[in-house]
Design a protein around this motif. Structure first.
Motif, PDB file in Angstrom:
ATOM      1  N   VAL A  81     -57.437 -13.229  -7.004  1.00 46.81           N
ATOM      2  CA  VAL A  81     -56.954 -14.123  -5.947  1.00 46.81           C
ATOM      3  C   VAL A  81     -56.496 -15.423  -6.600  1.00 46.81           C
ATOM      4  O   VAL A  81     -57.309 -16.203  -7.106  1.00 46.81           O
ATOM      5  N   THR A  82     -55.193 -15.663  -6.611  1.00 42.78           N
ATOM      6  CA  THR A  82     -54.642 -16.855  -7.256  1.00 42.78           C
ATOM      7  C   THR A  82     -53.184 -17.015  -6.857  1.00 42.78           C
ATOM      8  O   THR A  82     -52.530 -16.061  -6.436  1.00 42.78           O
ATOM      9  N   TYR A  83     -52.684 -18.245  -7.021  1.00 49.13           N
ATOM     10  CA  TYR A  83     -51.250 -18.508  -6.891  1.00 49.13           C
ATOM     11  C   TYR A  83     -50.569 -18.525  -8.265  1.00 49.13           C
ATOM     12  O   TYR A  83     -49.353 -18.563  -8.359  1.00 49.13           O
ATOM     13  N   ASP A  84     -51.380 -18.543  -9.311  1.00 43.87           N
ATOM     14  CA  ASP A  84     -50.854 -18.697 -10.671  1.00 43.87           C
ATOM     15  C   ASP A  84     -50.057 -17.464 -11.083  1.00 43.87           C
ATOM     16  O   ASP A  84     -50.461 -16.331 -10.806  1.00 43.87           O
ATOM     17  N   GLY A  85     -48.923 -17.690 -11.778  1.00 45.59           N
ATOM     18  CA  GLY A  85     -48.133 -16.587 -12.311  1.00 45.59           C
ATOM     19  C   GLY A  85     -48.534 -16.178 -13.710  1.00 45.59           C
ATOM     20  O   GLY A  85     -48.058 -15.162 -14.220  1.00 45.59           O
ATOM     21  N   PHE A  86     -49.412 -16.975 -14.382  1.00 46.41           N
ATOM     22  CA  PHE A  86     -49.901 -16.680 -15.733  1.00 46.41           C
ATOM     23  C   PHE A  86     -48.739 -16.400 -16.703  1.00 46.41           C
ATOM     24  O   PHE A  86     -48.800 -15.475 -17.516  1.00 46.41           O
ATOM     25  N   LEU A  87     -47.699 -17.217 -16.615  1.00 46.11           N
ATOM     26  CA  LEU A  87     -46.522 -16.978 -17.444  1.00 46.11           C
ATOM     27  C   LEU A  87     -46.832 -17.086 -18.928  1.00 46.11           C
ATOM     28  O   LEU A  87     -46.160 -16.456 -19.752  1.00 46.11           O
ATOM     29  N   ASP A  88     -47.843 -17.884 -19.282  1.00 49.06           N
ATOM     30  CA  ASP A  88     -48.191 -18.046 -20.694  1.00 49.06           C
ATOM     31  C   ASP A  88     -49.010 -16.874 -21.229  1.00 49.06           C
ATOM     32  O   ASP A  88     -49.360 -16.849 -22.410  1.00 49.06           O
ATOM     33  N   PHE A  89     -49.292 -15.859 -20.383  1.00 51.65           N
ATOM     34  CA  PHE A  89     -50.066 -14.701 -20.816  1.00 51.65           C
ATOM     35  C   PHE A  89     -49.231 -13.428 -20.877  1.00 51.65           C
ATOM     36  O   PHE A  89     -49.726 -12.388 -21.303  1.00 51.65           O
ATOM     37  N   HIS A  90     -47.984 -13.489 -20.446  1.00 51.00           N
ATOM     38  CA  HIS A  90     -47.197 -12.262 -20.322  1.00 51.00           C
ATOM     39  C   HIS A  90     -46.930 -11.596 -21.661  1.00 51.00           C
ATOM     40  O   HIS A  90     -46.856 -10.361 -21.734  1.00 51.00           O
ATOM     41  N   ARG A  91     -46.761 -12.373 -22.737  1.00 49.78           N
ATOM     42  CA  ARG A  91     -46.491 -11.749 -24.040  1.00 49.78           C
ATOM     43  C   ARG A  91     -47.717 -10.995 -24.544  1.00 49.78           C
ATOM     44  O   ARG A  91     -47.606  -9.911 -25.117  1.00 49.78           O
ATOM     45  N   ARG A  92     -48.892 -11.574 -24.345  1.00 49.87           N
ATOM     46  CA  ARG A  92     -50.125 -10.940 -24.833  1.00 49.87           C
ATOM     47  C   ARG A  92     -50.633  -9.853 -23.888  1.00 49.87           C
ATOM     48  O   ARG A  92     -51.384  -8.963 -24.314  1.00 49.87           O
ATOM     49  N   HIS A  93     -50.254  -9.932 -22.613  1.00 51.45           N
ATOM     50  CA  HIS A  93     -50.737  -8.977 -21.615  1.00 51.45           C
ATOM     51  C   HIS A  93     -49.538  -8.455 -20.813  1.00 51.45           C
ATOM     52  O   HIS A  93     -49.306  -8.880 -19.676  1.00 51.45           O
ATOM     53  N   PRO A  94     -48.772  -7.534 -21.381  1.00 49.37           N
ATOM     54  CA  PRO A  94     -47.530  -7.088 -20.727  1.00 49.37           C
ATOM     55  C   PRO A  94     -47.737  -6.471 -19.351  1.00 49.37           C
ATOM     56  O   PRO A  94     -46.786  -6.410 -18.562  1.00 49.37           O
ATOM     57  N   TRP A  95     -48.947  -6.017 -19.034  1.00 45.63           N
ATOM     58  CA  TRP A  95     -49.187  -5.407 -17.722  1.00 45.63           C
ATOM     59  C   TRP A  95     -49.020  -6.412 -16.579  1.00 45.63           C
ATOM     60  O   TRP A  95     -48.824  -6.025 -15.419  1.00 45.63           O
ATOM     61  N   LEU A  96     -49.046  -7.707 -16.895  1.00 47.97           N
ATOM     62  CA  LEU A  96     -48.868  -8.723 -15.859  1.00 47.97           C
ATOM     63  C   LEU A  96     -47.447  -8.747 -15.310  1.00 47.97           C
ATOM     64  O   LEU A  96     -47.227  -9.068 -14.145  1.00 47.97           O
ATOM     65  N   TYR A  97     -46.476  -8.391 -16.151  1.00 42.43           N
ATOM     66  CA  TYR A  97     -45.063  -8.543 -15.822  1.00 42.43           C
ATOM     67  C   TYR A  97     -44.692  -7.676 -14.618  1.00 42.43           C
ATOM     68  O   TYR A  97     -44.713  -6.449 -14.674  1.00 42.43           O
TER      69      TYR A  97
END
Length: 401
Positions: A111-127
């Motif tokens: 539960v969050t509004y954050d897009g976690f853009l700084d984690f997408h390279r390390r965690h591709p499943w977020l994309y």
């Protein structure tokens, strides 16, 4: 405030991982204060309604700054501290790492509004993820409900900008309040460490992020924790990335007040030679001029001028392309691509203050003795098709015995 039986200290047993600070500080969820714990309490009831299960369990995570947020009442801060002592609230200097870690280790929704853009390279499943995240929204009568959300699919420069923001935040050089952003008054200064052998801020230092420390905001060296001396303003710099065949091969900086030539092997100084990054025998090697484009920073913006033989094209944000102006400057932004060749591109990084050293990946080996001299290689004016090869006519005659 009463204890909350829906909170659990065990992420593996939770139905939801909640970014508490993200919820408490979201004004659209109701209330007139910048931070209100009532939003999180209403969310707990909303999650139970969303699942139809009153025993829904929540693993709560927050930034340490929330426990001292002056916009909360004293009773709200005392409640958070009590949950923390009881193990019902996980508190981290920066909570994002723990939220993603908990999401990867469990099947819980986040539960969050954050897009976690700084984690997408390390965690591709977020994309573009469609099934692991929900966001709160205000319901009737002060209630808070949740709905499923699709995670963003950010551009390269957006990820770079968010990564920089996270690094600045960790160094105390980013102010999240009211969208203030980077502390440019500190970032656009030159600093000197009293330790003469300091690799970052000594006389021969390459410079890195200083650290803002303590209530009085002292600016210190992150290695020696010594207070830095302010040497005055420094010029703005922009980082560009060289992409060859779609992959980032090199990064370099353009400094305000100093035009930079980029080409196969620039005659102008200063210059960035591209030859070491171009594949051997590639068409780009003969298409790209020795001096191909001239780059300039003015007012924090990047300006580009074509100085090549074969021309430079710009890919615009809407996908169209146009020729770069010849020997006159044009401003380009993060969504523009400078096309030196179909396979060779320059793109502007999203970073403005924090730069990685060197390039992504190792440079190709240096050419050995006898290799072609790149500075003497001609620039191709056109690329006519080669004529079909014909075999030489066979000589007819007597075979010698």
């Amino acid at each position: 405030m009463p204890s909350r039986p829906r909170l659990t200290p065990d992420a593996s047993s939770a139905d939801f991982v909640v970014d508490v600070a993200n919820v408490v500080r979201e004004p659209s969820l109701g209330g007139s204060r910048g931070a209100d714990l009532g939003r999180f309490l209403a969310l707990l009831d909303g999650l139970a309604a969303f699942t139809g299960d009153d025993t829904t369990q929540v693993y709560a995570v927050c930034d340490r700054s929330l426990l001292t947020d002056g916009r909360l009442t004293r009773e709200e801060r005392r409640t958070l501290a009590g949950w923390h002592r009881a193990g019902l609230l996980a508190v981290w200097d920066v909570a994002d790492h723990r939220i993603i870690e908990a999401a990867e280790a469990t099947t819980a929704q986040v539960v969050t509004y954050d897009g976690f853009l700084d984690f997408h390279r390390r965690h591709p499943w977020l994309y573009g993820n469609r099934d692991r995240f929900v966001e709160p929204f205000a319901g009737p009568g002060g209630a808070v409900s949740v709905r499923r959300r699709i995670m963003p699919e950010p551009d390269e420069w957006q990820m770079s900008r968010k990564e920089e923001e996270s690094a600045l935040l960790a160094a105390g050089l980013y102010d999240r309040r009211d969208g203030a952003g980077p502390r440019t008054g500190l970032l656009l200064r030159r600093w000197r460490c009293p330790e003469p052998d300091c690799a970052a801020f000594g006389p021969a230092g390459h410079g890195t992020l200083p650290r803002r420390q303590g209530r009085n905001g002292r600016v210190v060296c992150p290695e020696h924790l010594s207070e830095l001396t302010d040497l005055g303003p420094r010029p703005r710099r922009l980082q560009l990335k060289l992409r060859v065949d779609g992959a980032v091969r090199h990064r370099f900086l353009v400094t305000e007040g100093q035009d930079l030539a980029v080409g196969r092997h620039p005659r102008r100084e200063p210059g960035v030679p591209l030859a070491p990054w171009l594949p051997q025998r590639s068409p780009a090697r003969v298409w790209i001029s020795r001096d191909h484009v001239l780059l300039r920073v003015c007012g924090g913006k990047l300006l580009v001028s074509d100085i090549s033989v074969n021309g430079t094209r710009l890919r615009l944000p809407d996908g169209r392309t146009e020729r770069a102006p010849r020997e006159t400057f044009r401003a380009v932004g993060h969504r523009h691509v400078v096309l030196l060749h179909d396979t060779v591109q320059l793109v502007l990084s999203g970073r403005s203050f924090l730069y990685e050293e060197g390039a992504e990946g190792e440079p190709p080996p240096r050419p050995g003795p006898g290799a072609a001299d790149e500075s003497r290689q001609p620039t191709m004016l056109a690329a006519p098709p080669l004529p079909p090869r014909s075999r030489p006519a066979r000589r007819r005659g007597r075979r010698r015995r």
